[in-house]
Design an enzyme around this catalytic site. Structure first.
Site, PDB file in Angstrom:
ATOM      1  N   HIS A  43      -2.163 -16.245   7.848  1.00 37.72           N
ATOM      2  CA  HIS A  43      -1.180 -15.161   7.996  1.00 37.72           C
ATOM      3  C   HIS A  43      -1.662 -14.043   8.900  1.00 37.72           C
ATOM      4  CE1 HIS A  43       0.773 -17.288   4.781  1.00 37.72           C
ATOM      5  NE2 HIS A  43      -0.214 -17.026   3.957  1.00 37.72           N
ATOM      6  N   PRO A  56       0.841  -1.180   0.000  1.00 36.91           N
ATOM      7  CA  PRO A  56       0.000   0.000   0.000  1.00 36.91           C
ATOM      8  C   PRO A  56       0.884   1.239   0.000  1.00 36.91           C
ATOM      9  CG  PRO A  56      -0.375  -1.365   1.952  1.00 36.91           C
ATOM     10  CD  PRO A  56       0.668  -2.030   1.139  1.00 36.91           C
ATOM     11  N   GLU A  57       0.546   2.167  -0.812  1.00 36.65           N
ATOM     12  CA  GLU A  57       1.214   3.468  -0.813  1.00 36.65           C
ATOM     13  C   GLU A  57       0.272   4.457  -0.144  1.00 36.65           C
ATOM     14  OE1 GLU A  57       2.922   4.325  -4.682  1.00 36.65           O
ATOM     15  OE2 GLU A  57       2.953   2.202  -5.179  1.00 36.65           O
ATOM     16  N   ARG A  92      20.959  16.834  -5.457  1.00 43.59           N
ATOM     17  CA  ARG A  92      20.723  15.394  -5.473  1.00 43.59           C
ATOM     18  C   ARG A  92      21.040  14.857  -6.861  1.00 43.59           C
ATOM     19  NH1 ARG A  92      18.228  13.787  -0.551  1.00 43.59           N
ATOM     20  NH2 ARG A  92      18.853  11.758  -1.323  1.00 43.59           N
ATOM     21  N   ARG A  99       3.665 -11.860   3.729  1.00 43.18           N
ATOM     22  CA  ARG A  99       5.113 -11.751   3.557  1.00 43.18           C
ATOM     23  C   ARG A  99       5.872 -11.380   4.817  1.00 43.18           C
ATOM     24  NH1 ARG A  99       6.978  -8.805  -1.929  1.00 43.18           N
ATOM     25  NH2 ARG A  99       9.086  -9.532  -1.573  1.00 43.18           N
TER      26      ARG A  99
END
Length: 297
Positions: free
Chosen positions: A94, A2-3, A155, A113
DNA sequence: CCACGATCCTGCTAGC
DNA sequence: TGCTAGCAGGATCGTG
């Protein structure tokens, strides 16, 4: 994982269901490493009896505030889901944490995971220090062409990699980074400090735009991502480049390409997003610019 | 300080 | 059909 839009969607769906509810039980921890700064016993001792006061989001962290200034910060990483279920519902595979509520429902953390993490903090100050140590600004409220210009200065790394760096900007992940770069017409391999002011302005707007659209569509759901009530978002039906290798660019029809940047996939339109400048070659010979490496699959 | 590769996990799937 | 190499939306840590 999820973002930002997926976490925001989860926060919005959980908020009305959690705020005011009191924790009745804590259990089901079968994977100690998911609690990096606490343990099941402590979690139970601290949380039991407390009412939830707030549900918020910062970057990709879901923040649950409780009475007495106690805080949970939950990161779902790649495959974690937070599900709200009636207490009698059998635990899905899970399941790594179950928080029982006083209305007979359970908040379940399910994560195949096992990358997901749950943190406990004893005060807002502790939480803020944790957040400050790892997250950059919030793109929806604290990003502008001016601030992005400052952030990019000096950067030299690839713009795509930088967008994925949560300390640079919080909340953007692989899907929305690719979508934003496409919308801004910036090649993912461009050196961050090579962007023109015009490109920076486009990128700042594009980041906010793709994130807002993602939220409106309640997130991007691939195989595993689900909302708290198990519903899927619909943003996956509106992606321009992510996961669309070989399909036509919605803007010009050119086939979308997929390349590897570091260990991640990047999708872009080779016509709309020109490679032009690349960073100065590192010591060795290895990678050339323009013609990127073959790509993943 | 900055950039980048390796690593943590399991499930699914493309390809043989 | 059955196996397996490779990939998955993330972030941290160590190295140069």
């Amino acid at each position: 994982m999820p973002e930002l839009p997926e976490v925001e969607s989860t926060a919005r769906s959980l908020r009305p269901r959690l705020v005011g509810r009191r924790v009745r039980s804590v259990g089901g921890v079968d994977w100690p490493r998911m609690l990096p700064n606490t343990a099941e016993d402590e979690l139970r001792a601290v949380l039991t009896g407390l009412a939830v006061s707030t549900v918020d989001r910062r970057g990709k962290y879901l923040l649950i505030g409780l009475e007495h200034d106690r805080w949970l910060a939950i990161h779902r990483k790649m495959s974690g889901n937070l599900l709200l279920r009636p207490a009698e519902t059998a635990a899905e595979p899970h399941t790594h944490l179950e928080i029982g509520l006083d209305d007979g429902w359970l908040l379940r953390f399910v994560d195949a995971r096992k990358f997901g993490r749950v943190y406990l903090f004893g005060s807002r100050g502790e939480l803020d220090a944790f957040i400050a140590a790892r997250l950059g600004p919030e793109p929806l409220t604290d990003l502008s062409a001016a601030s992005l210009t400052t952030l990019l200065r000096g950067r030299h790394g690839r713009i795509k990699s930088l967008l994925l760096d949560q300390a640079f900007l919080a909340g953007v992940g692989n899907v929305y980074a690719d979508e934003a770069l496409w919308e801004a017409r910036v090649h993912p391999l461009r050196a961050a400090d090579s962007l023109s002011s015009r490109e920076i302005a486009r990128l700042a707007l594009a980041i906010q735009h793709v994130l807002m659209l993602g939220i409106e569509r309640r997130g991007t759901s691939f195989s595993t991502y689900r909302d708290a009530d198990d519903s899927r978002g619909e943003n996956q039906d509106h992606l321009s480049v992510y996961g669309r290798e070989g399909q036509p660019c919605p803007r010009c029809g050119t086939r979308i390409r997929r390349i590897a940047i570091g260990m991640r996939a990047a999708h872009f339109c080779p016509h709309c997003q020109r490679a032009s400048v690349r960073r100065p070659a590192t010591s060795g010979t290895a990678s050339r610019s323009g013609t990127a490496r073959p790509g993943l699959a």
